[in-house]
Design an enzyme around this catalytic site. Structure first.
Site, short mmCIF file in Angstrom:
data_model
loop_
_atom_site.label_atom_id
_atom_site.label_comp_id
_atom_site.label_asym_id
_atom_site.label_seq_id
_atom_site.Cartn_x
_atom_site.Cartn_y
_atom_site.Cartn_z
N TYR A 182 0.75 -1.27 -0.13
CA TYR A 182 -0.04 0.25 -0.19
C TYR A 182 0.91 1.41 -0.10
O TYR A 182 0.71 2.19 -0.70
CB TYR A 182 -1.01 0.10 1.13
CG TYR A 182 -1.75 1.20 1.34
CD1 TYR A 182 -2.75 1.48 0.25
CD2 TYR A 182 -1.70 1.98 2.21
CE1 TYR A 182 -3.61 2.55 0.25
CE2 TYR A 182 -2.37 3.40 2.42
CZ TYR A 182 -3.42 3.35 1.13
OH TYR A 182 -4.11 4.66 1.11
N GLU A 242 -14.80 4.13 4.73
CA GLU A 242 -14.96 2.62 4.49
C GLU A 242 -13.74 2.03 4.48
O GLU A 242 -13.50 0.69 4.06
CB GLU A 242 -15.72 2.26 3.25
CG GLU A 242 -17.28 2.70 3.77
CD GLU A 242 -18.18 2.42 2.64
OE1 GLU A 242 -17.82 1.75 1.55
OE2 GLU A 242 -19.34 3.14 2.47
P1 NDP Z 1 -13.43 4.33 0.80
O1 NDP Z 1 -13.21 2.89 0.80
O2 NDP Z 1 -14.43 4.86 1.67
O3 NDP Z 1 -13.85 4.76 -0.71
C1 NDP Z 1 -13.17 4.30 -1.98
C2 NDP Z 1 -13.55 4.49 -3.00
O4 NDP Z 1 -12.80 4.24 -4.13
C3 NDP Z 1 -14.98 4.27 -3.31
O5 NDP Z 1 -15.68 5.10 -3.88
C4 NDP Z 1 -14.83 2.91 -4.37
O6 NDP Z 1 -15.66 2.74 -4.93
C5 NDP Z 1 -13.42 3.30 -5.10
N1 NDP Z 1 -13.01 2.34 -5.75
C6 NDP Z 1 -12.19 1.54 -5.09
N2 NDP Z 1 -11.70 0.47 -6.07
C7 NDP Z 1 -12.18 1.00 -7.37
C8 NDP Z 1 -12.03 0.25 -8.51
N3 NDP Z 1 -11.43 -0.81 -8.93
N4 NDP Z 1 -12.57 1.18 -9.63
C9 NDP Z 1 -13.49 2.31 -9.31
N5 NDP Z 1 -13.47 2.74 -8.15
C10 NDP Z 1 -13.22 2.33 -6.93
O7 NDP Z 1 -12.03 5.15 1.37
P2 NDP Z 1 -11.57 6.38 1.19
O8 NDP Z 1 -12.52 7.51 0.86
O9 NDP Z 1 -10.93 6.83 2.53
O10 NDP Z 1 -10.46 6.49 0.30
C11 NDP Z 1 -10.42 7.32 -0.89
C12 NDP Z 1 -8.90 7.81 -1.21
O11 NDP Z 1 -8.32 8.22 0.03
C13 NDP Z 1 -8.06 6.36 -1.58
O12 NDP Z 1 -7.15 6.88 -2.75
C14 NDP Z 1 -7.39 6.28 -0.23
O13 NDP Z 1 -5.98 5.23 -0.51
C15 NDP Z 1 -7.11 7.55 0.16
N6 NDP Z 1 -6.59 7.89 1.58
C16 NDP Z 1 -7.58 7.27 2.89
C17 NDP Z 1 -7.02 7.48 3.81
C18 NDP Z 1 -7.99 7.08 5.06
O14 NDP Z 1 -7.25 6.91 6.44
N7 NDP Z 1 -9.27 6.79 4.84
C19 NDP Z 1 -5.80 8.33 4.17
C20 NDP Z 1 -5.05 8.72 2.97
C21 NDP Z 1 -5.54 8.49 1.92
P3 NDP Z 1 -16.60 1.28 -5.76
O15 NDP Z 1 -16.35 0.39 -4.56
O16 NDP Z 1 -18.03 1.69 -5.72
O17 NDP Z 1 -15.98 1.30 -6.85
C1 8X3 Z 2 -4.38 5.72 4.55
C2 8X3 Z 2 -3.84 6.04 5.82
O1 8X3 Z 2 -2.16 5.22 7.73
O2 8X3 Z 2 -3.53 3.76 6.74
O3 8X3 Z 2 -3.83 5.91 3.45
O4 8X3 Z 2 -1.88 4.56 5.54
S1 8X3 Z 2 -3.20 4.63 6.45
#
Ligand code: NDP
Ligand code: 8X3
Length: 249
Positions: free
Chosen positions: A150, A186
């Site tokens: 990741y 999520e």
């Molecule tokens: P969620 O799981 O809530 O949302 C993830 C989103 O990505 C969903 O809308 C999902 O839509 C979409 N997604 C996943 N796989 C696919 C795919 N194969 N094709 C199209 N869409 C896809 O997580 P977050 O909102 O937290 O994550 C959003 C971003 O933020 C990510 O890039 C994550 O790495 C990043 N991030 C998150 C952090 C955290 O702590 N939550 C911290 C730092 C960064 P669907 O399943 O409907 O396709």
């Molecule tokens: C999501 C935050 O700390 O799980 O990118 O990597 S962490």
């Protein structure tokens, strides 16, 4: 003329909140993700601005291109692209890693972001302007135990964002990178494959960031004057100082 924002991963978490927030700021929203029922729910929630939905898997480069090609004329002048779709799959030592999880993270977080950018960029180039916001992570700045692939995927997002900024500056296209720490979405449910108790424990004992916090930050970034680009932002919960230092009660 309508200002149009294309948001990937708009079916939950940061992407959903960003779509709602950008609509509040007057953007017409192209909302994308795989879960069509969620895209419909989002369309119901955003009542103040037009919403166009596209369901595709970012791993499928032909589906990505077809989806972008299918946009009606009035939705093609995309000003803002939020490359947000992504997730962690698993949290295991490298020597216990699953190839399926590794493929998912590299294919979605890295290649998916490239495919979407490649498909949307010509629409920005035609206008000689645009703004791409890549959602990286603190995991793209640090490596933490069991985070291996990741972290590698988010380090790649960091490198790609810097590279895009260098190459696209001559096209008048801004590139920004938003790197959040722990955000309660999520994300952990996906990482722990539906183990909701384990997922909830990630956010216990401190106030984690909420998707809305990131949405407001993105909104701030895209509403700066034309001559200002907030190139990179690291945003953490107050209780978090690094990937491994989080003060919990
Ligand atoms: P969620 O799981 O809530 O949302 C993830 C989103 O990505 C969903 O809308 C999902 O839509 C979409 N997604 C996943 N796989 C696919 C795919 N194969 N094709 C199209 N869409 C896809 O997580 P977050 O909102 O937290 O994550 C959003 C971003 O933020 C990510 O890039 C994550 O790495 C990043 N991030 C998150 C952090 C955290 O702590 N939550 C911290 C730092 C960064 P669907 O399943 O409907 O396709
Ligand atoms: C999501 C935050 O700390 O799980 O990118 O990597 S962490």
């Amino acid at each position: 003329m309508a200002r149009i924002a294309f948001v990937t991963g708009a079916t939950s978490g940061i992407g959903w909140a960003t779509a709602v927030e950008l609509a509040k700021n007057g953007y017409h929203i192209i909302a994308t993700g795989r879960r069509t029922e969620r895209l419909e729910e989002l369309k119901q929630e955003i009542t103040n601005m037009p919403v166009y939905t596209l369901a595709f898997d970012v791993r499928d480069k032909d589906a990505v291109q077809q989806a972008v090609n299918s946009l009606p004329e009035e939705w093609q002048q995309i000003e803002v692209l939020i490359n947000n779709a992504g997730n962690a799959h698993g949290l295991a030592p490298f020597q216990e890693g699953s190839l399926e999880d590794w493929d998912a993270m590299m294919d979605i977080n890295v290649k998916g972001l490239l495919y979407v950018s490649h498909a949307v960029l010509p629409l920005m180039q035609k206008q000689k302007k645009g703004h791409i916001i890549n959602i990286g992570s603190i995991a793209g700045k640090e490596v933490y135990p069991n985070g291996n692939v990741y972290c590698a995927s988010k380090h790649a997002v960091d490198a790609i964002s810097k590279a895009m900024r260098i190459d696209l500056v001559q096209e008048g296209i801004k590139v920004s990178e938003v790197n959040p720490g722990l955000v309660e979405t999520e994300f952990s449910e996906v990482r722990f494959k539906g183990d909701t108790a384990r997922a909830a424990s990630v956010y216990k004992g401190y106030q984690a960031l909420q998707a809305q916090d990131i949405a407001e930050l993105i909104s701030f970034i895209v509403t700066r004057p034309a001559h200002v680009n907030l190139a990179e932002v690291l945003v953490l919960p107050t209780a978090q100082a690094s990937s491994t230092v989080v003060i919990k009660e």
